[in-house]
Write an enzyme that holds these catalytic residues in place. Structure first.
Site, PDB file in Angstrom:
ATOM      1  N   GLU A  88      10.322  -2.158  39.819  1.00 35.62           N
ATOM      2  CA  GLU A  88       9.009  -2.477  40.391  1.00 35.62           C
ATOM      3  C   GLU A  88       8.037  -1.306  40.260  1.00 35.62           C
ATOM      4  O   GLU A  88       7.341  -0.935  41.195  1.00 35.62           O
ATOM      5  CB  GLU A  88       9.156  -2.885  41.862  1.00 35.62           C
ATOM      6  CG  GLU A  88       9.980  -4.148  42.030  1.00 35.62           C
ATOM      7  CD  GLU A  88      10.016  -4.673  43.460  1.00 35.62           C
ATOM      8  OE1 GLU A  88       9.981  -3.861  44.381  1.00 35.62           O
ATOM      9  OE2 GLU A  88      10.093  -5.906  43.624  1.00 35.62           O
ATOM     10  N   ASP A  98      16.533 -11.308  46.035  1.00 41.63           N
ATOM     11  CA  ASP A  98      15.850 -10.391  46.942  1.00 41.63           C
ATOM     12  C   ASP A  98      15.805 -10.880  48.390  1.00 41.63           C
ATOM     13  O   ASP A  98      14.788 -11.423  48.804  1.00 41.63           O
ATOM     14  CB  ASP A  98      14.408 -10.176  46.445  1.00 41.63           C
ATOM     15  CG  ASP A  98      13.724  -9.048  47.162  1.00 41.63           C
ATOM     16  OD1 ASP A  98      14.368  -8.396  47.977  1.00 41.63           O
ATOM     17  OD2 ASP A  98      12.523  -8.825  46.896  1.00 41.63           O
ATOM     18  N   GLU A 116      11.349  -9.918  56.165  1.00 44.31           N
ATOM     19  CA  GLU A 116      10.289 -10.083  55.177  1.00 44.31           C
ATOM     20  C   GLU A 116      10.166 -11.532  54.712  1.00 44.31           C
ATOM     21  O   GLU A 116       9.069 -12.049  54.540  1.00 44.31           O
ATOM     22  CB  GLU A 116      10.591  -9.169  53.977  1.00 44.31           C
ATOM     23  CG  GLU A 116       9.668  -9.364  52.798  1.00 44.31           C
ATOM     24  CD  GLU A 116      10.050  -8.500  51.592  1.00 44.31           C
ATOM     25  OE1 GLU A 116      10.992  -7.691  51.700  1.00 44.31           O
ATOM     26  OE2 GLU A 116       9.383  -8.632  50.551  1.00 44.31           O
TER      27      GLU A 116
HETATM   28  C1  BDP Z   1      11.293  -6.338  48.097  1.00 41.23           C
HETATM   29  C2  BDP Z   1      10.061  -5.979  48.850  1.00 41.23           C
HETATM   30  C3  BDP Z   1       9.433  -4.702  48.369  1.00 41.23           C
HETATM   31  C4  BDP Z   1      10.485  -3.626  48.273  1.00 41.23           C
HETATM   32  C5  BDP Z   1      11.617  -4.093  47.398  1.00 41.23           C
HETATM   33  C6  BDP Z   1      12.773  -3.130  47.318  1.00 41.23           C
HETATM   34  O1  BDP Z   1       9.138  -7.044  48.722  1.00 41.23           O
HETATM   35  O2  BDP Z   1       8.401  -4.364  49.258  1.00 41.23           O
HETATM   36  O3  BDP Z   1       9.953  -2.444  47.792  1.00 41.23           O
HETATM   37  O4  BDP Z   1      12.153  -5.265  47.904  1.00 41.23           O
HETATM   38  O5  BDP Z   1      13.813  -3.440  47.899  1.00 41.23           O
HETATM   39  O6  BDP Z   1      11.987  -7.248  48.881  1.00 41.23           O
HETATM   40  O7  BDP Z   1      12.688  -2.100  46.684  1.00 41.23           O
END
Ligand code: BDP
Length: 713
Positions: free
Chosen positions: A307, A381, A409
Site C-alpha cells: 500500500e 483484510d 474498521e
Molecule cells: C487496512 C487498513 C489500512 C491499514 C492496512 C494495514 O485499511 O488503514 O494500513 O490495513 O494493515 O485494513 O497495513
C-alpha cells in the site's frame, strides 16, 4: 422559618444525592477491573481470609504493582483494604517464588510447568492463599488471576489453579500517529500524548499497563505500521523510552514500527537499500541508540512494499533482505523483527487473496531466526468473515505470528456491537491440515519458535478507552486468547460480563447471549455467505457494493462480489483464480467443491447462479435476502434483550449501549436495503414475496457521502 430550614435541608439532600450519583456513575474507565463489593457472605469471608498481603523478598516495582493491585481489588471486593505485611500470618495472601517460599512449605509447593510467566493459585493450611510463580511477572499475573477469580464469584477455599501462557508474545499494535490521530481508530485520539512526552506521564499510561497485564499482554507497538521516519529520531526515542519506563513493571515491552526508508529520509544515507553497507550500519547504530534508552526494547514491526510503503523491493531486494538486515541490527540486543505479510501490489493482476502467499511462501527458510512473519487472519483484510490465511502452516522453516484486528474498521466501528471473540476463535480453531489433520491455527502458532499473536488495538483517549463499552470486550478477549489460543470465546465473554457489568446470573446469561450472536449478525447484514469488502471507499463506513471505478481493481467492492446477471461470488477454484490451491489438499478439497464448501464461504470461493437451489431449499438470491433480513432481525433482538435489562445495569452505561444499539439497527437496515437494492438491480430478480422493499431507490444509497467518517487516514 421552619419551612426555609426544611427547604435548605431538602436542597442539601438533593445535592448530596446528585453528587454521589455522579461519583458512582460508571463511565467505563475502570474496564474489567471494577472490583465492586461482593455479596454479603462472600464479602465477609474474603475480608477474613485476606487481611494481609505479603511478599517476602526484594520489593521490586513489579512486586509492588502486584501488591498494590491486590490491595485495591480486595478493598473494593471485601470493603476493607488488606495491609501489606512482610511475613505471612494466617488470613493472608502470600506471593512466593521458589527462593522466598516459607520454610514449612518447602517441598510442598510445586512450581513445575509454570515457566517464566505462569502462576499457581493455591490454598494452603486452610487459612492462607498462595500466589506462586517463578518470576515477579508471574506473581503479577497470578494476582490479577486471583482477583478475576474473586470478581467472577470464585472463593479462596480449596483453590488450586495453575496456568502458563501458551504464546510468548502477546502484543498490541497501535496504529497511532505522531500527531495523535489513530489510523482506523474510533475511540478518540491516541492515548500517547506525544507532545507532552517524555516530560509528562499521563496517569492513564499506568492504567493501560494494569489493564494489559491483567490479561497477559506483554508487548506493545506504539506507532502506526504506516510509520513516520521521525519516530526513529532521538527526540522520539526519548518519548518511547518514557513510556517503556511506565510499562516495564507490568511486563510490557515496547516495540516500534519502523519506516524502511528512514535512514534515507532522515538524510543520513543516499539510499535505503538493505544491502548497502552505510544503510546497514545506520540501522545497527540506530538499534544501539534505542537499546541504550530502552534496554528491553522488543524490536521492529515493519510494513514494507505494501500500500505504497517503502521496502526492499524498491531496490530490487527481497523481503528477506530487508527483514534480515533489521534482524541483524537488533540481534546483539536480543530484539526481534515482525515483518508483515500484508502485501498486495498494483502491478500484480492476480487475485489479491493469493498475493501474500505467492510472495512469501518461496522465502520460507530464508528469514533470520529472530524474524517472525506477521500474517493477518484472512487473505484479504480483516473482513467480518474470511477463510483462514493460506500462509498459516505453509512456512515450516519460518516463525509466523498471527495478526487480528481488535478495532472494528470493517465491522461498523464502535457504534455496532460485534463481539470478536467468536471471530478469533473461528480462526484459531480452523484445521489447516498442514502436516496432517488436527493442525489448527492455534496449534501451529503455539509450536512456533517465536510464538505470538498481535492485535490491532482499539484503544484511544475516550474515557471508556475503546469508544464503546462493548468494544472493551474485544480488547479483553484478544488478550485472553493470546494467553490461551484454545480458550473458549463464550467463557471469556461470560467472565468479562461478570467483571464489567454485573455478577447477576441472569444478566450474565443475557448479555453473553447478545455478545455471542453479535458478530454473526454483522456478517449477515453486511457481507453474508462469503461476500467481503462491500464497504464504502476509504473510510469503510456503510455499504457501497456498487463501486467499480477505483484506480486499482482490488479496491472496488465489485471486484470481490463479482455479481452479474447470471450469479454472484468469486470463483477461486481451479476454473477461476485457483486460490484454493494455496491451501493444504484436504482444505483445498473442502473449499473447492460446491458440495462440501462451508455455506459461510460459498461466495468467497464460488461464483454461483442466482437461481441455484441451496440445501436450505432457497435459491441463492432468496438466501441472500434471508441473510440480510436475519442480520437486521438479530439486531432487533439484541435491542430488546438490552431494553429488558434496564435497572439491572447502571444508568449511564445502560443509556450509552441503548443509543448505540439504536444506531446499529438503523445502520443494519441501511446496509440491508442498500445491498438488496443493488443486487436486485444486478440480478434482475424481484424480491421474494413478503419481503420488505428497500426504503429508497438505489440512487439514494449511492449518493450518500461521508467525508468526515472517523479513523480514515
Ligand atoms: C487496512 C487498513 C489500512 C491499514 C492496512 C494495514 O485499511 O488503514 O494500513 O490495513 O494493515 O485494513 O497495513
Amino acid at each position: 422559618m421552619a419551612n426555609r430550614t426544611l427547604r435548605s435541608l431538602v436542597f442539601l439532600l438533593v445535592m448530596a444525592w446528585g453528587l454521589s450519583a455522579r461519583v458512582f456513575a460508571e463511565d467505563g474507565y475502570d474496564l474489567w477491573l471494577r472490583y465492586k463489593p461482593l455479596e454479603d457472605a462472600a464479602r465477609a469471608e474474603l475480608h477474613k481470609a485476606a487481611q494481609q498481603v505479603a511478599a517476602p523478598g526484594e520489593r521490586t516495582p513489579t512486586l509492588q504493582a502486584a501488591l498494590d493491585e491486590l490491595v485495591r481489588g480486595i478493598d473494593g471486593l471485601a470493603g476493607q483494604a488488606p495491609t501489606i505485611a512482610e511475613s505471612a500470618e494466617s488470613g493472608a495472601i502470600l506471593l512466593v517464588k521458589p527462593d522466598t517460599l516459607p520454610e514449612h512449605l518447602k517441598g510442598k509447593v510445586s512450581f513445575d510447568g509454570l515457566g517464566g510467566d505462569g502462576y499457581r493459585l493455591l490454598s494452603v493450611d486452610g487459612e492462607r492463599t498462595l500466589i506462586a510463580a517463578n518470576s515477579d511477572i508471574g506473581l503479577l499475573y497470578g494476582s490479577f488471576a486471583l482477583l478475576r477469580h474473586l470478581q467472577t464469584g470464585g472463593r479462596l477455599e480449596g483453590l488450586d489453579v495453575s496456568e502458563a501462557p501458551r504464546l510468548q508474545r502477546r502484543m498490541l499494535n497501535h496504529w497511532d500517529n505522531p500527531d495523535r490521530t489513530v489510523e482506523r481508530g474510533y475511540a478518540g485520539q491516541s492515548i500517547w500524548d506525544w507532545w507532552k512526552l517524555p516530560d509528562h506521564l499521563d496517569a492513564r499510561y499506568t492504567d493501560y499497563a494494569r489493564a494489559n497485564a491483567s490479561i497477559g499482554i506483554n508487548g506493545t507497538v506504539l506507532n502506526n505500521v504506516n510509520a513516520k521516519a521521525e519516530m526513529l529520531t532521538a527526540r522520539w526515542i526519548a518519548k518511547a523510552a518514557a513510556l517503556a519506563n511506565v510499562l516495564r513493571p507490568y511486563g510490557i515491552r515496547v516495540y516500534l514500527s519502523a519506516r524502511f526508508s528512514a535512514p534515507f529520509e532522515l538524510g543520513a544515507t543516499e539510499t535505503a537499500d538493505p544491502l548497502d553497507p552505510a544503510v546497514r550500519n545506520w540501522w545497527a547504530k540506530k538499534a544501539d541508540e534505542i537499546y541504550a534508552a530502552i534496554p528491553d526494547f522488543g524490536g521492529f514491526l515493519v510494513k514494507a512494499n505494501s500500500e505504497g510503503q517503502p521496502g526492499p523491493q524498491d531496490y530490487g531486494r527481497s523481503h528477506t533482505d530487508g527483514a534480515n538486515m533489521l534482524a541483524a541490527a537488533v540481534r546483539p540486543h536480543g530484539g526481534i523483527v515482525l515483518w508483515r505479510a500484508f502485501v498486495y501490489s498494483e502491478t500484480d493482476a492476480s487475485d489479491r487473496a493469493k498475493q501474500a502467499y505467492a510472495e512469501f511462501k518461496p522465502l520460507d527458510g530464508r528469514f533470520a531466526d529472530n524474524v517472525t512473519v506477521q500474517v493477518k487472519n484472512g487473505p484479504i483484510d480483516f473482513q467480518p468473515r474470511e477463510p483462514i490465511h493460506p500462509l498459516f502452516g505453509a512456512m515450516p522453516e519460518t516463525s509466523v505470528t498471527a495478526e487480528f484486528q481488535i478495532t472494528k474498521e470493517y465491522l461498523g466501528f464502535v457504534t455496532h456491537l460485534a463481539y470478536l471473540g467468536p471471530l478469533y476463535e473461528e480462526v484459531l480453531k480452523t484445521d489447516t491440515f498442514r502436516g496432517g489433520a488436527g493442525q489448527t491455527a492455534a496449534k501451529l502458532l503455539m509450536a512456533e519458535p517465536l510464538s505470538g499473536l498481535a492485535g490491532v488495538a482499539n484503544i484511544g483517549s475516550d474515557r471508556n478507552w475503546s469508544g464503546s463499552h462493548f468494544d472493551q470486550a474485544n480488547w479483553y478477549a484478544f488478550g485472553r486468547l493470546a494467553w490461551d489460543p484454545e480458550a473458549s470465546a463464550e467463557d471469556i465473554a461470560r467472565e468479562w460480563v461478570a467483571m464489567t457489568f454485573s455478577r447477576d446470573r441472569e444478566v450474565i446469561a443475557k448479555v453473553t447471549g447478545m455478545m455471542m450472536a453479535s458478530r454473526e449478525a454483522v456478517v449477515d447484514y453486511m457481507t453474508p455467505m462469503g461476500l467481503a469488502h462491500l464497504m464504502g471507499t476509504g473510510h469503510h463506513y456503510g455499504p457501497a457494493p456498487w463501486v467499480d471505478d477505483l484506480a486499482r481493481p482490488e479496491w472496488n467492492p465489485a471486484y470481490y462480489h463479482r455479481a452479474d446477471a447470471g450469479g454472484i461470488g468469486f470463483d477461486r477454484t481451479a476454473t477461476g483464480s485457483d486460490a484454493i490451491a494455496q491451501y493444504a489438499a484436504p482444505l483445498a478439497g473442502l473449499y473447492g467443491d460446491r458440495q462440501t464448501v462451508p455455506p459461510e464461504f460459498l461466495l468467497w470461493f464460488h461464483h454461483v447462479g442466482w437461481d441455484e437451489t441451496l440445501p436450505s431449499g432457497r435459491t441463492v438470491w432468496a438466501e441472500l435476502v434471508h441473510h440480510y433480513d436475519r442480520g437486521v432481525a438479530a439486531v432487533g433482538t439484541m435491542r430488546r434483550t438490552w431494553a429488558g435489562l434496564e435497572g439491572r445495569i447502571d444508568p449511564a452505561r445502560f443509556r450509552d449501549v441503548s443509543d448505540f444499539l439504536a444506531i446499529q439497527e438503523k445502520e443494519a437496515i441501511w446496509w440491508r436495503d442498500a445491498c438488496l437494492a443493488y443486487f436486485a438491480s444486478v440480478s434482475g430478480r424481484a424480491l421474494p414475496p413478503g419481503t420488505r422493499p428497500p426504503a429508497h431507490p438505489l440512487s439514494w444509497y449511492q449518493a450518500q457521502q461521508f467525508p468526515y467518517a472517523p479513523g480514515h487516514p
